[in-house]
Design a protein around this motif. Structure first.
Motif, PDB file in Angstrom:
ATOM      1  N   GLY A   1       0.903  -1.082   0.055  1.00 58.96           N
ATOM      2  CA  GLY A   1      -0.113  -0.018   0.125  1.00 58.96           C
ATOM      3  C   GLY A   1       1.050   1.274   0.109  1.00 58.96           C
ATOM      4  N   GLY A   2       0.570   2.118  -0.952  1.00 61.78           N
ATOM      5  CA  GLY A   2       1.476   3.355  -1.150  1.00 61.78           C
ATOM      6  C   GLY A   2       2.518   3.189  -2.311  1.00 61.78           C
ATOM      7  N   GLY A   3       2.753   1.945  -2.540  1.00 58.21           N
ATOM      8  CA  GLY A   3       3.853   1.458  -3.743  1.00 58.21           C
ATOM      9  C   GLY A   3       5.188   1.701  -3.140  1.00 58.21           C
ATOM     10  N   LEU A   4       6.148   1.371  -3.948  1.00 53.74           N
ATOM     11  CA  LEU A   4       7.842   1.770  -3.714  1.00 53.74           C
ATOM     12  C   LEU A   4       8.061   2.709  -4.333  1.00 53.74           C
ATOM     13  N   VAL A   5       8.780   3.832  -3.844  1.00 60.61           N
ATOM     14  CA  VAL A   5       9.117   5.067  -4.516  1.00 60.61           C
ATOM     15  C   VAL A   5      10.633   5.457  -4.414  1.00 60.61           C
ATOM     16  N   PRO A   6      11.526   4.594  -5.106  1.00 55.74           N
ATOM     17  CA  PRO A   6      12.826   4.594  -5.220  1.00 55.74           C
ATOM     18  C   PRO A   6      12.699   5.927  -6.135  1.00 55.74           C
ATOM     19  N   GLU A   7      14.198   6.569  -6.428  1.00 54.43           N
ATOM     20  CA  GLU A   7      14.214   7.638  -7.286  1.00 54.43           C
ATOM     21  C   GLU A   7      13.945   7.292  -8.806  1.00 54.43           C
ATOM     22  N   PRO A   8      12.794   8.028  -9.484  1.00 55.86           N
ATOM     23  CA  PRO A   8      12.674   7.457 -10.631  1.00 55.86           C
ATOM     24  C   PRO A   8      13.840   7.819 -11.801  1.00 55.86           C
ATOM     25  N   VAL A   9      13.924   7.220 -12.882  1.00 58.11           N
ATOM     26  CA  VAL A   9      15.109   7.385 -13.927  1.00 58.11           C
ATOM     27  C   VAL A   9      14.146   7.388 -15.244  1.00 58.11           C
ATOM     28  N   LEU A  10      14.099   8.628 -15.869  1.00 59.64           N
ATOM     29  CA  LEU A  10      13.291   8.683 -17.201  1.00 59.64           C
ATOM     30  C   LEU A  10      12.008   8.262 -17.010  1.00 59.64           C
ATOM     31  N   GLY A  11      11.341   8.745 -15.778  1.00 58.88           N
ATOM     32  CA  GLY A  11       9.813   8.538 -15.610  1.00 58.88           C
ATOM     33  C   GLY A  11       9.547   7.130 -15.192  1.00 58.88           C
ATOM     34  N   SER A  12      10.523   6.125 -14.639  1.00 57.29           N
ATOM     35  CA  SER A  12      10.352   4.865 -14.139  1.00 57.29           C
ATOM     36  C   SER A  12      11.057   4.636 -13.108  1.00 57.29           C
ATOM     37  N   ARG A  13      10.528   3.720 -12.184  1.00 58.62           N
ATOM     38  CA  ARG A  13      11.179   3.053 -11.537  1.00 58.62           C
ATOM     39  C   ARG A  13      11.757   1.716 -11.546  1.00 58.62           C
ATOM     40  N   SER A  14      11.646   1.490 -12.645  1.00 56.42           N
ATOM     41  CA  SER A  14      11.877   0.004 -13.068  1.00 56.42           C
ATOM     42  C   SER A  14      13.264  -0.268 -13.174  1.00 56.42           C
ATOM     43  N   ALA A  15      13.816  -1.488 -12.772  1.00 53.84           N
ATOM     44  CA  ALA A  15      15.174  -1.886 -13.019  1.00 53.84           C
ATOM     45  C   ALA A  15      15.231  -2.686 -14.390  1.00 53.84           C
ATOM     46  N   ASP A  16      16.445  -2.100 -15.124  1.00 50.84           N
ATOM     47  CA  ASP A  16      16.485  -2.724 -16.451  1.00 50.84           C
ATOM     48  C   ASP A  16      17.888  -3.552 -16.332  1.00 50.84           C
ATOM     49  N   LEU A  17      17.788  -4.800 -16.691  1.00 55.92           N
ATOM     50  CA  LEU A  17      18.895  -5.684 -16.541  1.00 55.92           C
ATOM     51  C   LEU A  17      20.027  -5.213 -17.533  1.00 55.92           C
ATOM     52  N   LEU A  18      19.451  -4.898 -18.693  1.00 58.88           N
ATOM     53  CA  LEU A  18      20.348  -4.711 -19.979  1.00 58.88           C
ATOM     54  C   LEU A  18      21.280  -3.546 -19.918  1.00 58.88           C
ATOM     55  N   SER A  19      20.505  -2.567 -19.707  1.00 58.55           N
ATOM     56  CA  SER A  19      20.836  -1.078 -19.689  1.00 58.55           C
ATOM     57  C   SER A  19      21.463  -0.747 -18.245  1.00 58.55           C
ATOM     58  N   GLY A  20      20.927  -1.254 -17.165  1.00 57.34           N
ATOM     59  CA  GLY A  20      21.566  -0.639 -15.694  1.00 57.34           C
ATOM     60  C   GLY A  20      20.731   0.239 -15.383  1.00 57.34           C
ATOM     61  N   LEU A  21      19.771   0.769 -15.955  1.00 58.77           N
ATOM     62  CA  LEU A  21      19.105   1.991 -15.704  1.00 58.77           C
ATOM     63  C   LEU A  21      18.102   1.406 -14.406  1.00 58.77           C
ATOM     64  N   GLY A  22      17.837   2.515 -13.610  1.00 52.71           N
ATOM     65  CA  GLY A  22      16.806   2.457 -12.304  1.00 52.71           C
ATOM     66  C   GLY A  22      17.572   1.608 -11.133  1.00 52.71           C
TER      67      GLY A  22
END
Length: 296
Positions: A119-140
């Motif tokens: 509830g409330g969600g996870l709120v790590p700092e967004p990168v380019l509008g998303s909080r997703s981890a990208d395993l290929l590029s290393g973003l997030g």
């Protein structure tokens, strides 16, 4: 920030995911985001979050976390044993986790990926509008490790109680409808018939970048490779071994192997839960077969 969760057991691969970085592919930025979008959306709705709120995607072995404030949580996606401080609680339904208690999502009983929404969600700092981890590029955010701490958003109103929740099932067979192209002419007519009639199997080498398959190789009419060109979600790239690879959320935005077809996006959620060895069939919508390089 309104509290946080500490990672007690990170598991084999647990990442923060939301709907992904949609709209950046023209700049070479992959999409990322939860592989099982329906499970992500349902888990979020059950805790009162917007469907695109960030949550945890745990792979195969699950994970365990400890919130520092009371929180409503849901564990969904791949079925697994769920406990709070060692006591069994419901899978696939909202549970109340007291401050300091350990919410543990165990190894997947079926499927591959479980989703933990708070509830409330996870709120790590967004990168380019998303909080997703990208395993290929290393973003997030990086894949989680024991001891990591993730901030929580402000608590949301308690969701309405539900009697039954229609979680998507784990596929015994993965049926992937496709549209041919743009490079299907690089393959023989027999290869195109094979693609849409043979049974493939999910390879253990599959990951968030692509669903790799094992089965009959697709013969080509042209040798060599292409200059790099744009790749889309669901593209079926055929590397030199001839076995199709279906690009998933962390796929590269360009590639040089020919793309024989593109899987329709709505069918890709099943790929998130297809364990190695699962049967895979590529089909032409409408039940047609492929003759002479085109569906009939």
């Amino acid at each position: 920030m309104s509290g946080a969760v500490e990672v007690v057991r990170a598991g084999a691969l647990t990442t923060v995911q939301d709907e992904g970085r949609v709209g950046w592919a023209h700049l070479g930025v992959p999409r990322a985001g939860a592989l099982d979008a329906p499970a992500r959306g349902l888990a979020n709705r059950l805790v009162g979050n917007p469907v695109d709120a960030a949550l945890l995607e745990a792979t195969v072995t699950g994970c365990a976390v400890r919130p520092d404030r009371p929180v409503v949580a849901v564990v969904g996606g791949a079925p697994c044993r769920v406990t709070v401080d060692g006591r069994p609680v419901a899978w696939g339904a909202p549970v109340h986790v007291p401050a300091g208690a350990v919410l543990d999502a165990g190894p997947a009983v079926r499927g591959l990926r479980s989703y933990l929404a708070f509830g409330g969600g996870l709120v790590p700092e967004p990168v380019l509008g998303s909080r997703s981890a990208d395993l290929l590029s290393g973003l997030g955010p990086a894949p989680l490790r024991d001891g990591d701490v993730l901030p929580l958003g402000h608590p949301t109103p308690a969701p309405a109680a539900t009697d039954a929740v229609p979680w998507p099932g784990v596929p015994a067979e993965l049926v992937l409808p496709l549209s041919l192209g743009p490079r299907h002419s690089w393959f023989t007519d027999e290869a195109l018939r094979t693609l849409t009639t043979a049974t493939y199997r999910v390879s253990p080498d599959s990951n968030r970048i692509g669903l790799r398959t094992r089965g009959p190789a697709l013969a080509r009419t042209r040798e060599g490779e292409l200059p790099s060109e744009g790749m889309v979600l669901g593209a079926i790239q055929v590397p030199p071994d001839g076995c199709p690879v279906v690009f998933l959320n962390d796929h590269p935005t360009t590639g040089g192997y020919p793309v024989v077809g593109v899987v329709h996006g709505a069918a890709l959620a099943g790929a998130a839960q297809a364990v190695p060895g699962t049967r895979v069939r590529f089909v032409v919508p409408g039940g047609g077969t492929v003759r002479g390089g085109a569906p009939s």
